[in-house]
Motif scaffolding. Structure first.
Motif, PDB file in Angstrom:
ATOM      1  N   LYS A  69      -2.951   1.982   8.967  1.00 31.64           N
ATOM      2  CA  LYS A  69      -2.894   2.326   7.682  1.00 31.64           C
ATOM      3  C   LYS A  69      -1.872   1.381   7.081  1.00 31.64           C
ATOM      4  O   LYS A  69      -1.897   0.719   6.045  1.00 31.64           O
ATOM      5  N   SER A  70      -0.603   1.490   7.538  1.00 31.88           N
ATOM      6  CA  SER A  70       0.416   0.997   6.959  1.00 31.88           C
ATOM      7  C   SER A  70       0.385  -0.455   7.137  1.00 31.88           C
ATOM      8  O   SER A  70       1.017  -1.264   6.315  1.00 31.88           O
ATOM      9  N   THR A  71      -0.232  -1.065   8.120  1.00 33.90           N
ATOM     10  CA  THR A  71      -0.243  -2.552   8.354  1.00 33.90           C
ATOM     11  C   THR A  71      -1.375  -3.150   7.024  1.00 33.90           C
ATOM     12  O   THR A  71      -1.007  -4.136   6.331  1.00 33.90           O
ATOM     13  N   VAL A  72      -2.225  -2.577   6.958  1.00 34.02           N
ATOM     14  CA  VAL A  72      -3.459  -2.800   5.983  1.00 34.02           C
ATOM     15  C   VAL A  72      -2.807  -2.668   4.681  1.00 34.02           C
ATOM     16  O   VAL A  72      -3.059  -3.548   3.876  1.00 34.02           O
ATOM     17  N   HIS A  73      -2.126  -1.615   4.330  1.00 35.33           N
ATOM     18  CA  HIS A  73      -1.699  -1.394   3.097  1.00 35.33           C
ATOM     19  C   HIS A  73      -0.607  -2.477   2.660  1.00 35.33           C
ATOM     20  O   HIS A  73      -0.374  -2.878   1.637  1.00 35.33           O
ATOM     21  N   SER A  74       0.343  -3.079   3.783  1.00 34.38           N
ATOM     22  CA  SER A  74       1.218  -4.151   3.368  1.00 34.38           C
ATOM     23  C   SER A  74       0.427  -5.435   3.025  1.00 34.38           C
ATOM     24  O   SER A  74       0.769  -5.950   2.242  1.00 34.38           O
ATOM     25  N   HIS A  75      -0.587  -5.897   3.781  1.00 38.70           N
ATOM     26  CA  HIS A  75      -1.487  -6.835   3.515  1.00 38.70           C
ATOM     27  C   HIS A  75      -1.945  -6.696   2.187  1.00 38.70           C
ATOM     28  O   HIS A  75      -2.043  -7.516   1.260  1.00 38.70           O
ATOM     29  N   LEU A  76      -2.447  -5.441   1.727  1.00 45.04           N
ATOM     30  CA  LEU A  76      -3.328  -5.472   0.348  1.00 45.04           C
ATOM     31  C   LEU A  76      -2.288  -5.392  -0.461  1.00 45.04           C
ATOM     32  O   LEU A  76      -2.511  -6.028  -1.786  1.00 45.04           O
ATOM     33  N   SER A  77      -1.059  -4.908  -0.500  1.00 49.14           N
ATOM     34  CA  SER A  77      -0.070  -5.085  -1.413  1.00 49.14           C
ATOM     35  C   SER A  77       0.511  -6.294  -1.765  1.00 49.14           C
ATOM     36  O   SER A  77       0.554  -6.599  -2.889  1.00 49.14           O
ATOM     37  N   THR A  78       0.293  -7.141  -0.689  1.00 51.30           N
ATOM     38  CA  THR A  78       1.041  -8.568  -0.876  1.00 51.30           C
ATOM     39  C   THR A  78      -0.268  -9.519  -1.627  1.00 51.30           C
ATOM     40  O   THR A  78       0.056 -10.293  -2.496  1.00 51.30           O
ATOM     41  N   LEU A  79      -1.367  -9.223  -1.321  1.00 51.85           N
ATOM     42  CA  LEU A  79      -2.534  -9.829  -1.998  1.00 51.85           C
ATOM     43  C   LEU A  79      -2.632  -9.337  -3.367  1.00 51.85           C
ATOM     44  O   LEU A  79      -2.901 -10.121  -4.323  1.00 51.85           O
ATOM     45  N   GLU A  80      -2.159  -8.171  -3.624  1.00 48.21           N
ATOM     46  CA  GLU A  80      -2.179  -7.454  -5.047  1.00 48.21           C
ATOM     47  C   GLU A  80      -1.035  -8.012  -5.976  1.00 48.21           C
ATOM     48  O   GLU A  80      -1.429  -8.746  -6.944  1.00 48.21           O
ATOM     49  N   GLN A  81       0.017  -8.135  -5.310  1.00 50.17           N
ATOM     50  CA  GLN A  81       1.131  -8.715  -6.057  1.00 50.17           C
ATOM     51  C   GLN A  81       0.954 -10.130  -6.256  1.00 50.17           C
ATOM     52  O   GLN A  81       1.391 -10.812  -7.239  1.00 50.17           O
ATOM     53  N   ASN A  82       0.154 -11.106  -5.523  1.00 51.10           N
ATOM     54  CA  ASN A  82      -0.288 -12.484  -5.511  1.00 51.10           C
ATOM     55  C   ASN A  82      -1.527 -12.596  -6.486  1.00 51.10           C
ATOM     56  O   ASN A  82      -1.689 -13.786  -6.649  1.00 51.10           O
ATOM     57  N   GLU A  83      -1.988 -11.708  -6.939  1.00 55.61           N
ATOM     58  CA  GLU A  83      -3.168 -11.616  -8.068  1.00 55.61           C
ATOM     59  C   GLU A  83      -4.425 -11.937  -7.348  1.00 55.61           C
ATOM     60  O   GLU A  83      -5.441 -12.441  -7.989  1.00 55.61           O
ATOM     61  N   TYR A  84      -4.650 -11.822  -5.963  1.00 53.68           N
ATOM     62  CA  TYR A  84      -5.854 -12.171  -5.410  1.00 53.68           C
ATOM     63  C   TYR A  84      -6.734 -10.748  -5.197  1.00 53.68           C
ATOM     64  O   TYR A  84      -7.767 -11.005  -5.051  1.00 53.68           O
ATOM     65  N   LEU A  85      -5.850  -9.772  -5.247  1.00 55.44           N
ATOM     66  CA  LEU A  85      -6.631  -8.439  -5.454  1.00 55.44           C
ATOM     67  C   LEU A  85      -6.397  -7.605  -6.636  1.00 55.44           C
ATOM     68  O   LEU A  85      -5.257  -7.804  -7.090  1.00 55.44           O
ATOM     69  N   VAL A  86      -7.078  -6.729  -7.190  1.00 52.87           N
ATOM     70  CA  VAL A  86      -6.841  -5.844  -8.070  1.00 52.87           C
ATOM     71  C   VAL A  86      -7.047  -4.458  -7.605  1.00 52.87           C
ATOM     72  O   VAL A  86      -8.057  -4.051  -6.905  1.00 52.87           O
ATOM     73  N   ALA A  87      -6.192  -3.513  -8.115  1.00 55.32           N
ATOM     74  CA  ALA A  87      -6.308  -2.102  -7.474  1.00 55.32           C
ATOM     75  C   ALA A  87      -6.789  -1.323  -8.462  1.00 55.32           C
ATOM     76  O   ALA A  87      -6.279  -1.494  -9.743  1.00 55.32           O
TER      77      ALA A  87
END
Length: 253
Positions: free
Chosen positions: A40-58
């Motif tokens: 989960k920690s690995t996936v969370h890091s990827h998701l957070s990076t994508l969100e910070q770069n505006e490719y995902l929305v949480a």
């Protein structure tokens, strides 16, 4: 189209996460980690990076694709000359017939719809602008395959297979090669419920100034309307005329 070799694992994982979010509409950390068998920690890091770069929305603990993808997609589409020169023509085709028209191009061995304007009677389908399909399943994709070399076609088959969509889909390699020869000779392709049950489609190739097939124009509609002369003569003439206009724009526009 190239096989996946020498890929960077972390980048590939990022794209796998994006694909999962796309397919599911939204997904959380635990769900994605389970699908990918990743911590989960690995996936969370990827998701957070994508969100910070505006490719995902949480939102409420789940992630969705961000509108930044829309920006990238529209820029990519507008750079395609076949789209710029063909958009108005296929919109006119859809308006005049009342059906679903399209421009399709090939990328990495799959068909990609650049635009799918709908006439007033057009059926609602699973596809949309940017939707990817297997070329062998539809009249929109067959002309592209038909004008490739046998070796190129075989590479696409080896990579993507010949999945069956309906009982009418051509899934035998020898039968497909024989069928593509007919498509090439006739300059028109037909799809008789081969991708979707109840749907027929007519497609024609679009060529550039070097006589290379760079895409197709097609019309699709229910079998109840696409039959007889409409399916075999009227609509084939219309898509060929539209392809000719788009070709002139690509070559001389």
């Amino acid at each position: 189209m190239k096989p996946k070799t020498n890929s960077v694992g972390t980048i590939e994982l990022t794209f796998e996460i994006i694909e999962i979010v796309k397919e599911r509409g939204e997904a959380g950390v635990a769900e994605i980690a389970k699908v990918l068998d990743q911590p989960k920690s690995t996936v969370h890091s990827h998701l957070s990076t994508l969100e910070q770069n505006e490719y995902l929305v949480a939102e409420n603990g789940s992630y969705q694709l961000g509108l930044r993808f829309l920006d990238l997609g529209e820029i990519t589409r507008k750079r395609k000359k076949i789209y710029r020169e063909g958009k108005d023509e296929v919109e006119k085709l859809a308006e005049n017939t009342g059906e679903l028209a399209s421009i399709l191009v090939e990328e990495h061995g799959r068909g990609v719809f650049l635009c799918r304007p709908k006439g007033e009677n057009a059926v609602q389908l699973d596809s949309y602008d940017g939707y990817r399909i297997h070329l062998h399943t539809t009249a929109a994709g067959k002309p592209i395959l038909a004008h490739k070399s046998k070796a190129e076609i075989q590479r696409i088959i080896d990579y993507h297979g010949l999945p069956r969509r309906t009982e009418n889909t051509i899934v035998d390699t020898d039968e497909l090669f024989e069928h593509l020869t007919e498509v090439r000779e006739q300059g028109i392709a037909f799809d008789d419920e081969e991708r979707l049950r109840g749907l027929r489609c007519v497609g024609a190739p679009i060529r550039n100034g070097e006589d290379e097939v760079v895409g197709t124009v097609s019309l699709a509609g229910p079998t109840s309307r696409l039959q007889g002369d409409v399916f075999h003569e009227e609509y084939p003439d219309l898509v060929q005329q539209a392809a000719n206009v788009i070709e002139l724009g690509i070559t001389h526009g």
